[in-house]
Every structure is written in C-alpha cells, then in structure tokens.
Design an enzyme around this catalytic site. Structure first.
Site, mmCIF file in Angstrom:
data_model
loop_
_atom_site.group_PDB
_atom_site.id
_atom_site.type_symbol
_atom_site.label_atom_id
_atom_site.label_comp_id
_atom_site.label_asym_id
_atom_site.label_seq_id
_atom_site.Cartn_x
_atom_site.Cartn_y
_atom_site.Cartn_z
ATOM 1 N N ASP A 299 0.718 -1.229 -0.051
ATOM 2 C CA ASP A 299 -0.127 0.018 -0.200
ATOM 3 C C ASP A 299 0.789 1.207 -0.049
ATOM 4 O O ASP A 299 1.694 1.533 0.585
ATOM 5 C CB ASP A 299 -0.856 0.236 1.138
ATOM 6 N N GLU A 469 -10.392 -2.357 4.578
ATOM 7 C CA GLU A 469 -8.991 -1.717 4.960
ATOM 8 C C GLU A 469 -8.855 -0.248 4.224
ATOM 9 O O GLU A 469 -9.791 -0.044 3.494
ATOM 10 C CB GLU A 469 -7.809 -2.784 4.329
HETATM 11 C C1 FRU Z 1 -3.749 -3.741 2.730
HETATM 12 C C2 FRU Z 1 -3.392 -4.162 4.070
HETATM 13 C C3 FRU Z 1 -3.405 -2.828 5.021
HETATM 14 C C4 FRU Z 1 -2.405 -3.522 6.062
HETATM 15 C C5 FRU Z 1 -1.216 -3.493 5.287
HETATM 16 C C6 FRU Z 1 -0.152 -4.330 5.625
HETATM 17 O O1 FRU Z 1 -3.266 -4.114 1.553
HETATM 18 O O2 FRU Z 1 -3.620 -5.455 4.711
HETATM 19 O O3 FRU Z 1 -4.862 -3.210 5.726
HETATM 20 O O4 FRU Z 1 -2.386 -2.120 6.860
HETATM 21 O O5 FRU Z 1 -1.882 -4.004 4.112
HETATM 22 O O6 FRU Z 1 0.637 -4.310 4.698
#
Ligand code: FRU
Length: 750
Positions: A299, A469
C-alpha cells in the site's frame, strides 16, 4: 648407587610405555564415544507402556505415520511415532515418561508439527523445566534436534510431550528419543556472526521459497530494532539482500539467527561489500511507474504534499521481496513523474510492524510537535492492532515516534487499522477514518493525540465478503455542489476476484457519513491490480486537485509475480472527479496531466485506422507510452482490440454494448503460470452503451491501465509479456463499419 639409577631408568622406560598406552587408550575410548547410544523411546513396541497419557491428542497408542486428515508424515524412524493429530488439530493431551537417569552428554530426538509454544517436548528435572522445544518450522517432516545435558549427568529426569494447542498446526510429532555422547542435530539456536565493519553493506543470500528465520541486528553488542524475518537461502541464492552498515564503520555488527542449520548457504555465504547494484536491469522493472529500488512494496501510505514535494511513503519490506517486516519506505517527487528514493522512514518497534496510514501537515501546531510538522499516523501491528503517530520537523527526512504511542488502543477488534486523517475546516478539527473489521469508524481530535469516536459506517451497504481496509474520506465538487466520497478497500471480494477498492458517494456533516442511494458496490477500478489506494493530503488550494494512487498488484498473487529483487509498482497518480456516466454519478479517475505533458515525445498521429494493426516500436515499449483513440460503433454491438507481440502473447479488450460489459482477457498475455489466480477469469467492468468511446491505454513493461471516456470506467491489469507487445490489433473482421479515429501515440520518457 649406579645400579639404582639404571634400575630407575629402566622402570621409567617401562612405565613410559605403559603410561603411553594408558593415555592412548583413554583418548581412543573417549573419542570413539565408547559409551553406546541409549534409546529412551522409539515407540517401536507399538504401545505407550512407558508413558502416562492424558487427553485424547496422542490416542491410545503410537501412530504409524499420518492420521486421518493429516498431510503425509515423513522422516520418522521405524514404524511408529508419537503423533498428536488424533481427532485433528483441536485435540489436546500430554505424554509423560517414567523417570530415567541422564547417562550421556546429549539427548537427540526427532520432532515435527507446529511451532506454537504450546506444542512441545520438555525435559524436567524435579519440578524444573530444563528444555522446552517445539518444531523449528511448521512441517509434517520430522527433524533431528539435540539438547546438551552434560550438566545433568546422573540426575533423574522426566520427559513430557505436550499438545495444548488448538487450531492450525496444533499438533506435535516425536520419535527416536535417545541419549548419546554426540550432538547429532545440525540445527543451531541463536547462532551469532560478528563483523568488523569497514564496508558499506552486509549482503545476505536470499531464496524466496525458504522459510523465514528471525534475525536480530546488534551494533557493538547493543540491539538495533526488533528481529526481522528473513528468507535465508537454503538450496540456491536467488538474490542478495543489502543491509546498509556504512554508518557503523569501525564498529562490530552482529547478526543473531534464531535458527540456523549447519551448512546453510544463506549463512555461510554472507559477505561484506562496498557496492550494491540497485539497477538490476530487470525485464519487468517499470519505466514510468513508481517501484521500490529493492524489496517488497504494498500500500501507498502517508501521501502528503509539503514545501513543493509530493511525499509517497509505502508499505515496505527492506529485507526481502515478499511481504513481511512492514516498514514505511519513502520517496519524493516534485512533479508526480520522477521519484527520488529516500531511506526508510519508519521502522518496526516493540509495538509491532508499521502498517498503513496517512500523514498531515500540522500548520497550526495543534499537536505541539512544532509548526508545520509532518505528522504520520500508522497502525502498530503487534499482537493487536493500534494507532500510533510519529512526527517530522525536517520535511519528512526523519521521523520521531511519539513517546505515548499508541494514541488509539485496540478495543478488541481484530482488524483495526489504516488511519487516514484530514483537517475538517468547518469545525477546526481533525477527522480520522479507520477500518474496523466490516465498518469504517470516524474519530475526531483537536490535538492529534486524543481521539474521540464520532460514528460508524458500513453495515448493510456495499461489498462485505472480505476485510475492510484503507479508508479515505474526502470532498469532490460536482456542478458547484460538494459531495463526500468514502473509499474502502476490500480483500477479498473485489468484482473480479481478490482485492479492489469500492467507494460511496454521499454527505459528511463533521460527524456522520450518509451515502446517496446508488447501485453499490461501485469500484474505482474494475481491473485486478489497483488496491489500497488513497489520496494526497494538503494539495494547495490553488491546485485544487484530488490526486489518488494505488498499489498495482493483488493479494491473490502479489507475492508470486515474476520479478526478483523487488516486487510491485504503484498505479499512475490519477486525478479524481465526479462524472455522470449516463446512468448515475461515478468517481472517474485519469492520470494526472503531468504524465501526458511531455509532448516532445509525441510520435504518431493518425486520423483514421486503415488496416487492422497499428505498429508500436520497441523504443516506445522500453520508454513507456500512452496510446489513445476513439472508436465509433455506428450501430454495432461491440468491438475488440488487443496489444500483442510476435509470439502470440496478447492482452485482449472487448467492448460488448449488448451485455453492457467491458472485458479484459490476460489469459494469454505472457507469463501467467506463477500463480493459479492470475490468468483465470475474464476481467469485467460495467459499460454504459454509447455510440462512441474514447480509450486511453498507458502501457509500461509490466502493466496496462485502460481509461474509458476520461476514466468513467477504468481497468488496471498487470502483465508479463516475454517479448514487448509490438502492435495494437483491431478486430475489423465483418465489422467494416467500426471506425478507429484520432489515434495518438506518444512516449512517456525519452
Ligand atoms: C492492505 C493491508 C492493510 C495493512 C497493510 C499491511 O493491503 O492489508 O490493511 O495495513 O496491508 O501491509
């Protein structure tokens, strides 16, 4: 006197011989381990006659290999072993041995099963636990492990084999427990290597499929950071992991490996170096999309504009090209096209890994860290997820973690993460959107440290087949009216499998988000490779744009994509706007103007396509390009085109106005078999029937981003052609009336 002397000499000579043989025999005896190995238990009697059993996990008698529902158990000795998989992983129980005397220096045994601290074999002397050992890896293959028991010779001991663990890998396998004067295991615990640092890097050999080993870094004997999970090479060196140590010149740097095996190349081949080549020249290194120099990325995080720089932080593993050890990586750009890599911004600590979040500029010093501090919000992902903050007073170059983290503790919600914060001017307060399992919870704060819950959104609306998320709440104006948009990423449960980002359009009054009635779920991108995207904070009002960017990959296969030293790129930065697609309002997105502005590189314009192929030279492919055209349907029900190469590899685009779908097919696009999830389904987007469509395709080494009618419908899909796609092919057969007009092709870079 003389006689006596001679006699003594003779005696001494005789004794010398005797003494020589005496010591020799001692030496030989001890080095041959004249004491034979003593089997404590190999379960070959087929019964637990020497053990007291409790619970049901180990059954009535030793197992003959695997039990019902278990994967194949291998690596045990003889016919029988102790196996606690009776009635599956959930069953629990113990085996306790009769007391025995320790008569050798070591105890060797075979062990397999789970790595939980509740599945173990234990050596007890009286009430005291001397060793408690679980399988070093989750595996149905037993491995040899050893305990040094020299210090306990001649004492009475008891062995306990326990399975107190339910659920996944809640079982243990034990066999061939023996006493021996030989330490037979080749596994070493807390193995330490120390280097006198005079060079810039430690280079560690990595193999992506190898299991993770915990590695702790020490500088002059002091721990630096928390242990990292590293996939040290077992069978071959796939690539090197550079650990920068330039700033430890003249010091001693140690690596402590929680588990090591004698002979592992991942440890024996570690070297120091003054150089590390970050250029790699990888086939699928994008030429105009952001990708990390090295390691895994997911992300985008902390996107904020400040003092003329766009900051892009991102979920980053600097210790390998698969997900793990989440840090915030960092890059900056002045134009959203050219990015400079900066050192890691935020590293894991005792509260956990650093998961996704956002950043703001605190213009009025509401938090007291300083005027215009950049303040980052992230999820501390330890045993539980909680929200933490860190601030920077030097334009994001270094961050200091707030000493009273976390600022929002976990209220017993497993998925509690990804804070996105913005300034809500009408009420002079900060608002945080937070993913809370299947909803988004809004919080407010005056000082960024104390947060109060405002409301919760999401029940009974939108897609819910996966975890929610990475939310983002922001305004967009439409015909003079302000609408509020809420982005929610979901994994899995996207329209085409795996993850995707849905959105809601509605109103926000400073407390509550109220959605307009629209045919939810709506998706910002129907392709399979745009996830966890959010928008930049603090873009100057004079600019006024809302700029978005997502992770151009998918959790369904992201860790397997065929790049090597790095994994994943970001989508192009895109400007968001509200548009009427002919049926309802949508959030349209289109690459920022900066990415199309390098008009010098414009090469070809054609008013009307006359044959069914349009050539694209390798030079375009290598520098990245955008091709656009307008297709007029003149009553036809659809049309197709493809990007393809001489090997027959292609990504196909199909517009079907009868079915009202726009389909992308990448099943023959090049390398597809690295994951069974990659090629399979046809990737579909809804399409409003129209008499003409304008199509923009941005093509990089390993990605295609298709924008229909200025981004009313978008499909982002990654591809791995083994040769450049060198033509755009249109299906004109029988479709004489399809006309392709205004074809424009230009390079992104030169
Ligand atoms: C989304 C996620 C988020 C988390 C991150 C961990 O892709 O699952 O919710 O913060 O990746 O790397």
């Amino acid at each position: 006197g003389r006689m006596f002397l001679i006699k003594t000499i003779k005696l001494l000579l005789l004794m010398r011989k005797f003494l020589f043989y005496y010591f020799l025999s001692l030496l030989v005896l001890s080095s041959c381990h004249s004491e034979e190995d003593l089997m404590i238990e190999n379960f070959e009697s087929g019964s637990f006659e020497n053990w007291t059993t409790e619970g049901e996990a180990f059954g009535q008698a030793p197992a003959q290999g695997s039990l019902a529902g278990e994967q194949e158990v291998v690596g045990f000795a003889g016919k029988y072993l102790a196996n606690s998989f009776h009635n599956g992983d959930d069953s629990r129980g113990t085996l306790t041995s009769k007391p025995f005397r320790i008569e050798r220096d070591f105890i060797n045994f075979l062990i397999g099963g789970g790595t939980s601290s509740d599945t173990y074999i234990e050596l007890l002397i009286g009430e005291q636990s001397i060793y408690k050992t679980h399988s070093p890896v989750e595996s149905e293959t037993l491995q040899l492990m050893s305990w040094d028991v020299k210090a306990y010779r001649n004492q009475q001991a008891v062995l306990r084999i326990a399975d107190n663990q339910r659920g996944s890998w809640g079982h243990i396998l034990i066999d061939a427990i023996e006493q021996s004067n030989q330490y037979k295991s080749n596994l070493m615990e807390n193995y330490t290597l120390t280097y006198d640092i005079s060079q810039k890097y430690l280079l560690l050999p990595i193999e992506d499929n190898a299991p993770e080993t915990k590695v702790q870094l020490l500088v002059d004997g002091k721990q630096v950071g928390v242990p990292m999970d590293i996939r040290l090479a077992k069978t071959h060196i796939q690539y090197w992991l550079p650990i920068p140590v330039a700033h430890y010149q003249g010091k001693k740097v140690s690596l402590i490996f929680s588990q090591a095996k004698k002979g592992d190349i991942g440890i024996s081949q570690i070297k120091t170096s003054d150089v590390f080549d970050y250029t790699y020249n990888e086939t699928y290194r994008p030429s105009f999309h952001f990708s990390p120099e090295y390691g895994w990325m997911n992300d985008p995080n902390g996107m904020v504009y400040h003092n003329g720089e766009y900051h892009l932080f991102y979920q980053y593993n600097p210790f390998g090209a698969r997900w793990g050890n989440m840090h915030w990586g960092h890059a900056i750009s002045e134009d959203l096209v050219h990015w400079n890599h900066l050192p890691v911004a935020i590293s894991p600590d005792g509260l956990g890994a650093i998961f996704s979040g956002s950043a703001v500029v605190d213009k009025d010093n509401t938090a007291g860290f300083g005027k215009n501090a950049i303040i980052a919000f992230y999820t501390s992902a330890g045993e539980q997820q909680a929200q933490s903050i860190a601030y920077s007073l030097d334009n994001g170059r270094t961050f200091t973690k707030y000493t009273h983290n976390p600022v929002i503790a976990n209220p017993n919600i497993q998925d509690f993460r990804d804070p996105k914060v913005f300034w809500y001017a009408p009420e002079k307060k900060w608002i945080m959107s937070l993913a809370t399992s299947q909803t988004i919870t809004f919080y407010a704060s005056k000082n960024l440290k104390q947060w109060e819950k405002l409301s919760e959104f999401g029940e009974n609306i939108g897609a819910h087949t996966g975890v929610w998320e990475c939310p983002d709440l922001f305004p967009l104006s439409y015909k003079g009216e302000t609408k509020w948009i809420l982005f929610v990423s979901i994994n899995p449960g996207g329209p085409n499998g795996g993850n995707a980002t849905q959105y809601f359009i509605g109103n926000f009054d400073g407390t509550t988000f109220t959605p307009d009635p629209l045919p939810y779920p709506l998706w910002i991108d129907y392709g399979r490779d745009n996830y966890a995207g959010v928008t930049w904070n603090n873009i100057p009002e004079s600019d006024g744009r809302r700029i978005f960017l997502g992770w151009m990959n998918n959790w369904g296969y992201g860790n397997m994509v065929p790049t090597q030293n790095f994994r994943s790129a970001m989508t192009l930065p895109r400007e968001l706007r509200l548009a009427d697609n002919g049926e309802h309002l949508v959030v349209a997105s289109f690459p920022v103007k900066e990415i199309g502005e390098e008009k010098d590189y414009k090469a070809i314009i054609m008013n009307k396509l006359s044959s069914d192929t349009f050539p694209i030279s390798t030079d375009f492919y290598n520098n990245g390009y955008v091709i656009s055209f307008t297709v007029k349907l003149d009553g036809l029900k659809g049309f197709r085109f493809a990007l393809q190469n001489g090997k027959g590899e292609k990504i196909m685009y199909h517009f079907d106005t009868e079915e009202k779908t726009f389909i992308v097919d990448r099943s023959k696009s090049g390398l597809t078999d690295f994951s069974s999830n990659f090629a399979e389904p046809l990737i579909k987007a809804p399409l409003t029937p129209k008499d003409h469509y304008t199509i923009h395709l941005w093509v990089d080494k390993a990605s295609t981003e298709a924008f229909i009618n200025g981004g009313e419908v978008v499909q982002t899909n990654i591809v791995f052609p083994t040769e450049p796609y060198n033509q755009l092919w249109f299906d004109l057969r029988g479709n004489a009336t399809v006309s392709v007009e205004n074809i424009t092709l230009y390079k992104i870079k030169n």
